[in-house]
Write a protein that holds these residues in place. Structure first.
Motif, PDB file in Angstrom:
ATOM      1  N   PHE A  26      19.281 -47.983  25.210  1.00  0.00           N
ATOM      2  CA  PHE A  26      20.682 -47.812  25.586  1.00  0.00           C
ATOM      3  C   PHE A  26      21.576 -47.333  24.447  1.00  0.00           C
ATOM      4  N   LEU A  70      25.834 -54.031  23.385  1.00  0.00           N
ATOM      5  CA  LEU A  70      26.301 -55.207  22.662  1.00  0.00           C
ATOM      6  C   LEU A  70      25.298 -56.348  22.797  1.00  0.00           C
ATOM      7  N   VAL A  71      24.837 -56.558  24.026  1.00  0.00           N
ATOM      8  CA  VAL A  71      23.854 -57.615  24.258  1.00  0.00           C
ATOM      9  C   VAL A  71      22.553 -57.266  23.558  1.00  0.00           C
ATOM     10  N   CYS A 125      25.365 -58.475  32.153  1.00  0.00           N
ATOM     11  CA  CYS A 125      25.363 -57.078  31.718  1.00  0.00           C
ATOM     12  C   CYS A 125      24.365 -56.268  32.537  1.00  0.00           C
ATOM     13  N   ALA A 131      22.194 -55.525  20.869  1.00  0.00           N
ATOM     14  CA  ALA A 131      22.356 -55.751  19.424  1.00  0.00           C
ATOM     15  C   ALA A 131      22.248 -57.228  19.104  1.00  0.00           C
ATOM     16  N   ARG A 153      34.379 -59.896  26.342  1.00  0.00           N
ATOM     17  CA  ARG A 153      33.943 -59.078  27.465  1.00  0.00           C
ATOM     18  C   ARG A 153      33.463 -59.929  28.634  1.00  0.00           C
ATOM     19  N   TYR A 154      32.728 -61.004  28.323  1.00  0.00           N
ATOM     20  CA  TYR A 154      32.080 -61.761  29.397  1.00  0.00           C
ATOM     21  C   TYR A 154      32.622 -63.176  29.578  1.00  0.00           C
ATOM     22  N   ARG A 176      27.881 -48.185  19.926  1.00  0.00           N
ATOM     23  CA  ARG A 176      28.190 -47.585  21.215  1.00  0.00           C
ATOM     24  C   ARG A 176      28.876 -48.641  22.070  1.00  0.00           C
ATOM     25  N   ARG A 177      30.084 -48.360  22.513  1.00  0.00           N
ATOM     26  CA  ARG A 177      30.863 -49.387  23.210  1.00  0.00           C
ATOM     27  C   ARG A 177      30.426 -49.510  24.658  1.00  0.00           C
ATOM     28  N   ARG A 178      29.485 -50.419  24.884  1.00  0.00           N
ATOM     29  CA  ARG A 178      28.995 -50.661  26.230  1.00  0.00           C
ATOM     30  C   ARG A 178      28.487 -52.080  26.238  1.00  0.00           C
ATOM     31  N   GLY A 179      28.593 -52.759  27.358  1.00  0.00           N
ATOM     32  CA  GLY A 179      28.143 -54.144  27.421  1.00  0.00           C
ATOM     33  C   GLY A 179      26.679 -54.261  27.059  1.00  0.00           C
ATOM     34  N   ARG A 180      25.884 -53.339  27.607  1.00  0.00           N
ATOM     35  CA  ARG A 180      24.436 -53.436  27.454  1.00  0.00           C
ATOM     36  C   ARG A 180      24.010 -53.317  25.992  1.00  0.00           C
ATOM     37  N   GLU A 215      26.204 -55.474  35.712  1.00  0.00           N
ATOM     38  CA  GLU A 215      27.211 -54.470  35.416  1.00  0.00           C
ATOM     39  C   GLU A 215      26.576 -53.082  35.430  1.00  0.00           C
ATOM     40  N   ALA A 235      25.098 -51.484  18.064  1.00  0.00           N
ATOM     41  CA  ALA A 235      26.320 -52.036  18.654  1.00  0.00           C
ATOM     42  C   ALA A 235      27.477 -51.048  18.652  1.00  0.00           C
TER      43      ALA A 235
END
Lengths: 123, 501
Positions: free
Chosen positions: B246, B163-164, A117, B166, A104-105, B157-161, A120, B155
């Motif tokens: 989130f 993922l980070v 993020c 988690a 992703r990044y 939930r598919r979102r960048g925020r 984003e 994790a």
């Protein structure tokens, strides 16, 4: 005091410190995971060293020797095995998270990823 | 002694979700959903039965796992307190899942929804095992299962925020597990036992001779700090706001009200059954927890006050409330522990409802969690509005609700201790309550104000659904009942604690 006689335990504690600080302070995800592995393995080394008794062998009955004095304590070895399984699964999960973050990044730096993020989200 | 049928319930409560988790992974999402809900209902009912048995005066017992007796084999132990905690955990898990069902399809990749139920069942099994186990290494293994499941909950939930969030959650939790593992390894080295009661006997002997007092202090410190990090006590709470703020509402509810409570319950169990309150008091670790808790109660609330996002505000409020629980534990008396246990229940019941309600309110406001968009949300989503208000009042400490009784118990426990400590507790309790009132009532007032000029909200597609409303109503009822019949719960906790060690 007994630093020289207990050198395995000493090594384990030094390794634990190295792993712990790497996991906590390093910014690179892969190095963090390496740090985690070192930390967990240091604990297993400590545990295995505690179960070993000088001059004895693994508790497998050979030639009919049944005396407790002949064998080391097998429980720590069992605990280490359980611990290794846990540690491996955690490592796998962390690596898969890292793969997804990298896709992703396109970076492994956790601070950069966090900043990216947040940006984003603000958009 | 022959075992009666109901005495196998703890084992069933662990094995049923664990086995179902494996089975659910190959089911279609629709079937998996029904299966999961059924299993959770069954676990709740079984926990109800066992709680009833203990309430009727049954004695606590140990349950041998496998064919090896005490010093070698693995054991489960059940008593009043364990049964009550299991009942609360199972019920909250069930209601949190029901309340967030609708959002799951929206937040999770359709191909992956089935996996969410696997994670929920794994989490239930790990929580039940954490509550009932009598073996410290088993506790560690299930602690890690809880951590892994919690990470998956965030994790998924598919979102960048998320993922980070988690990843950061995992990093902090791995540090916590590492410290905890080192603690129990050194404890095993000192005592040579893994069963909790045997360790206690050995620790008593060690403490009586005065030998190894430093290693014992190190052990207590490692275990306590490890679990503090995992349950997000104040200075270690940096991962909380993103992880709770989130993820999908069910995940937030489960994380804040069950996962952190599972760790705290384990710490209470270790304090009572493994180390013993007297030895803990001699190591002064309780004082450290006490100070962290006091600072956390104020700092968590101040951070919550500065948020403009309702979910993040609720997350920071959790940090403050965890401080309340640790405050009771840090007092180191039985009354303090009782207050901590009661607040553990009342916060668990309340916070999961707040997270679910906040999710519903945000939905009614064009999917925004910002306060400026939430104006008037209480009218657009009436049940969520009322539920949030009840939760907020409970957190503030309004009479007849659970939160009031916990604050009262904490204050009474502090007065019993006397001296500077009780003064400090009362002072911080007052400041924290005042701050709580500021940010929670501000939110409630926002919910019932006129929307900003020119703001328009998309009409919701379909209703939020029967499940969501039913879950919130049941949660609200639970909160009120916990306040009105608090004496029953308090009596059960007191009796449970007396046979806990």
């Amino acid at each position: 005091m007994h630093f020289l006689t207990n050198y395995v335990e000493m090594a384990a504690m030094v390794l634990f410190g190295i792993g712990f600080t790497t996991l906590l302070l390093h910014r690179n995800m892969i190095k963090k995971i390496i740090g985690f592995s070192i930390m967990d393995n240091a604990i297993f080394l400590f545990l295995a060293a505690k179960g070993y008794v000088e001059g004895r062998t693994a508790p497998i009955v050979v030639d009919g020797v049944q005396s407790v004095e002949a064998y080391i304590n097998p429980i720590p070895a069992g605990l280490v095995l359980t611990g290794i399984v846990v540690s491996v699964s955690v490592t796998a999960l962390m690596l898969s998270l890292t793969v997804r973050l990298y896709r992703r990044y396109h970076t492994l730096d956790i601070d950069e990823i966090t900043a990216m993020c947040r940006q984003e989200d603000d958009k | 002694m022959a075992l009666e049928l109901w005495q196998s319930i703890p084992f069933a409560c662990i094995l049923l979700p664990l086995g179902s988790a494996a089975a659910t992974s190959v089911m279609k999402p629709r079937i998996a959903r029904w299966w999961t809900v059924t299993v959770l209902v069954v676990v709740t009912a079984l926990s109800g039965i066992i709680t009833w048995q203990f309430w009727q005066g049954a004695a606590h017992y140990t349950y041998m796992m496998g064919h090896f007796p005490a010093p070698w084999g693995n054991e489960i132990r059940a008593g009043q307190l364990e049964a009550l905690t299991a009942l609360f955990f199972a019920l909250i898990m069930l209601l949190s899942l029901l309340g967030g069902l609708k959002k799951l399809d929206e937040h999770i990749d359709p191909n992956k929804v089935g996996l969410y139920y696997v994670v929920i069942l794994l989490m239930t099994a790990a929580l039940m095992a954490q509550v009932y186990t009598n073996d410290i290494f088993t506790a560690y293994v299930f602690l890690e299962i809880m951590t892994l499941a919690a990470c998956a909950l965030i994790a998924i939930r598919r979102r960048g925020r998320t993922l980070v969030a988690a990843t950061r959650y995992m990093i902090m939790n791995l540090i916590g597990s590492g410290l905890f593992l080192l603690g129990i390894v050194i404890l095993y080295d000192l005592t040579g036992h893994l069963l909790m009661e045997d360790i206690r006997t050995a620790v008593k002997e060690i403490a009586a001779t005065g030998q190894y007092s430093q290693p014992l202090t190190v052990v207590v410190a490692l275990i306590a700090i490890g679990l503090c990090i995992k349950s997000a006590l104040f200075p270690f709470h940096t991962w909380v706001p993103d992880a709770y703020g989130f993820s999908t509402p069910t995940s937030s509810a489960v994380l804040s009200s069950l996962v952190s409570k599972g760790y705290i319950f384990l710490l209470i169990k270790i304090m009572y059954r493994v180390i013993g309150l007297d030895v803990i008091a001699a190591t002064r670790i309780g004082d450290v927890l006490f100070v962290f808790a006091l600072v956390g109660m104020v700092m968590g609330s101040i951070s919550a006050l500065r948020q403009t996002d309702v979910r993040r505000m609720t997350a920071f409020s959790s940090v403050a409330q965890i401080g309340y629980i640790y405050l009771g534990m840090g007092l180191g008396t039985d009354a303090g522990m009782m207050a901590a246990m009661f607040h553990l229940f009342s916060h668990a019941v309340c916070k999961s409802m707040l997270f679910l309600a906040a999710g519903g309110l945000a939905d009614a406001s064009g999917n925004s969690k910002q306060f400026r968009d939430l104006r008037g949300a209480g009218y657009r989503s009436p049940i969520a509005g009322v539920a949030f208000t009840i939760g907020a009042l409970s957190m503030v400490g309004f009479p007849f609700l659970g939160g009031f009784v916990s604050k009262l118990n904490i204050a009474l426990a502090a007065l019993e201790v006397g001296g500077v400590r009780s003064l400090l507790v009362l002072l911080v309790l007052a400041v924290s309550t005042w701050l709580n009132t500021m940010y929670f009532l501000r939110t409630v007032i926002t919910l019932y104000r006129k929307p900003l000029e020119g703001a328009s909200y998309p009409v919701e597609k379909g209703r939020r659904g029967f499940c969501f409303n039913a879950a919130l109503v049941l949660f609200a009822l639970q909160n009120v009942m916990l306040g009105l019949w608090s004496q029953t719960v308090v009596n059960a906790i007191v009796e449970g604690l007396s046979t806990f060690g």
